[in-house]
Design a protein around this motif. Structure first.
Motif, PDB file in Angstrom:
ATOM      1  N   ALA A 199       0.883  -1.178   0.000  1.00  0.00           N
ATOM      2  CA  ALA A 199       0.000   0.000   0.000  1.00  0.00           C
ATOM      3  C   ALA A 199       0.911   1.215   0.000  1.00  0.00           C
ATOM      4  N   SER A 200       0.386   2.349  -0.403  1.00  0.00           N
ATOM      5  CA  SER A 200       1.219   3.559  -0.413  1.00  0.00           C
ATOM      6  C   SER A 200       1.664   3.869   1.019  1.00  0.00           C
ATOM      7  N   ALA A 201       2.809   4.533   1.142  1.00  0.00           N
ATOM      8  CA  ALA A 201       3.312   4.885   2.484  1.00  0.00           C
ATOM      9  C   ALA A 201       2.306   5.787   3.195  1.00  0.00           C
ATOM     10  N   ALA A 202       1.670   6.691   2.446  1.00  0.00           N
ATOM     11  CA  ALA A 202       0.699   7.607   3.062  1.00  0.00           C
ATOM     12  C   ALA A 202      -0.494   6.834   3.630  1.00  0.00           C
ATOM     13  N   ALA A 203      -0.988   5.857   2.872  1.00  0.00           N
ATOM     14  CA  ALA A 203      -2.134   5.067   3.351  1.00  0.00           C
ATOM     15  C   ALA A 203      -1.747   4.268   4.587  1.00  0.00           C
ATOM     16  N   ARG A 204      -0.532   3.746   4.580  1.00  0.00           N
ATOM     17  CA  ARG A 204      -0.087   2.937   5.734  1.00  0.00           C
ATOM     18  C   ARG A 204       0.079   3.815   6.983  1.00  0.00           C
ATOM     19  N   ALA A 205       0.628   5.014   6.781  1.00  0.00           N
ATOM     20  CA  ALA A 205       0.797   5.930   7.924  1.00  0.00           C
ATOM     21  C   ALA A 205      -0.568   6.342   8.481  1.00  0.00           C
ATOM     22  N   GLN A 206      -1.500   6.567   7.565  1.00  0.00           N
ATOM     23  CA  GLN A 206      -2.866   6.944   7.968  1.00  0.00           C
ATOM     24  C   GLN A 206      -3.480   5.838   8.844  1.00  0.00           C
ATOM     25  N   ARG A 207      -3.285   4.587   8.436  1.00  0.00           N
ATOM     26  CA  ARG A 207      -3.830   3.455   9.204  1.00  0.00           C
ATOM     27  C   ARG A 207      -3.227   3.367  10.592  1.00  0.00           C
ATOM     28  N   ARG A 208      -1.902   3.502  10.645  1.00  0.00           N
ATOM     29  CA  ARG A 208      -1.231   3.430  11.950  1.00  0.00           C
ATOM     30  C   ARG A 208      -1.717   4.549  12.866  1.00  0.00           C
ATOM     31  N   ALA A 209      -1.874   5.754  12.287  1.00  0.00           N
ATOM     32  CA  ALA A 209      -2.323   6.904  13.079  1.00  0.00           C
ATOM     33  C   ALA A 209      -3.729   6.637  13.620  1.00  0.00           C
ATOM     34  N   LEU A 210      -4.584   6.102  12.763  1.00  0.00           N
ATOM     35  CA  LEU A 210      -5.967   5.814  13.168  1.00  0.00           C
ATOM     36  C   LEU A 210      -5.999   4.779  14.298  1.00  0.00           C
TER      37      LEU A 210
END
Ligand code: DC
Length: 242
Positions: free
Chosen positions: A164-175
């Motif tokens: 997955a894109s790095a941005a999508a992965r970071a978003q998931r971790r943040a959530l």
């Protein structure tokens, strides 16, 4: 028997017991052995997908990231230098059942520390046999990590590279953090993911990369239900071919 072999066998039996299939579930009969290798970068969804696939096929599941996380955690607990390869190898060889229980293993900091010890060739060598022994169980297994399809189980019946894109992965971790009532610094998480991807992908031994015969599953725009369904579809398609 060499000390390495002995240590690997001890870890084999412990890893085996740790990840035993849930009670009431029977092993698949031999003759229908299926090794499912699931690789991918941090926060791609591979761990959750692997757990769901394992439950679906009633196969034991091994999260190999835990081996590297437990190695790093033991070094930190002993106040050792994370870059001391000899110490890391000794810890990896001596990993035991209780070493995988600690909740701190799952933290972002431990993921980063795991990535450091995982770049050491002798640490990886110390953990190979235990992972292969797990894969060699009669009914097969679901194993997730970075090098399962390329190094640990190059002959796996099914290989999926979850990304997955790095941005999508970071978003998931943040959530995830916010859902656990913790503070989430999106930019710090994104920087961490990019750094970890670079270390895992550029190391000299067993770098993160899809096996030539892996199917890529991009979860950037997929929720976990849709991603798991797609993984199942890939596996079923592969099974009809073997
Ligand atoms: O999957 P994870 O985030 O728990 O993995 C933590 C680190 O361990 C990861 O950054 C790289 C390393 N790792 C590895 O090198 N090989 C594996 N098979 C699994 C994990």
């Amino acid at each position: 028997m060499s000390p390495i072999k002995q240590a690997s066998l001890r870890l084999d039996s412990r890893v085996g017991r740790l990840y035993e299939r849930p009670s009431g579930q029977r092993a698949r009969r031999s003759g229908s052995r299926m090794i499912i290798a699931i690789d991918g970068p941090a926060a791609s969804g591979k761990g959750t997908i692997a757990r769901r696939i394992a439950a679906h096929y009633r196969l034991p599941h091994l999260d190999t990231g835990l081996l590297y996380r437990a190695t790093a955690a033991a070094l930190i607990a002993e106040d050792r230098d994370l870059y001391d390869e000899a110490a890391a190898v000794a810890v990896a060889r001596g990993l035991g059942l209780t070493d995988f229980n600690d909740a701190t293993l799952r933290t972002r900091q431990m993921g980063e520390a795991a990535s450091v010890v995982a770049a050491m060739p002798r640490v990886r060598a110390a953990l190979i046999e235990a992972q292969r022994a797990f894969a060699a169980r009669p009914g097969g297994a679901v194993i997730d990590g970075r090098d399962i399809g390329t190094v640990i189980c190059p002959d796996a019946e099914v290989k999926i590279f979850v990304t997955a894109s790095a941005a999508a992965r970071a978003q998931r971790r943040a959530l995830e953090l916010v859902q656990h009532g913790e503070r989430a610094d999106y930019n710090a998480i994104l920087a961490d993911i990019i750094r970890r991807d670079a270390r895992d992908s550029n190391r000299s031994v067993a770098p993160l990369r899809p096996a030539d015969d892996a199917m890529t599953l991009d979860t950037t725009h997929l929720g976990i239900e849709a991603a798991s369904a797609e993984a199942l579809r890939i596996i079923e398609a592969a099974r009809t071919r073997v």
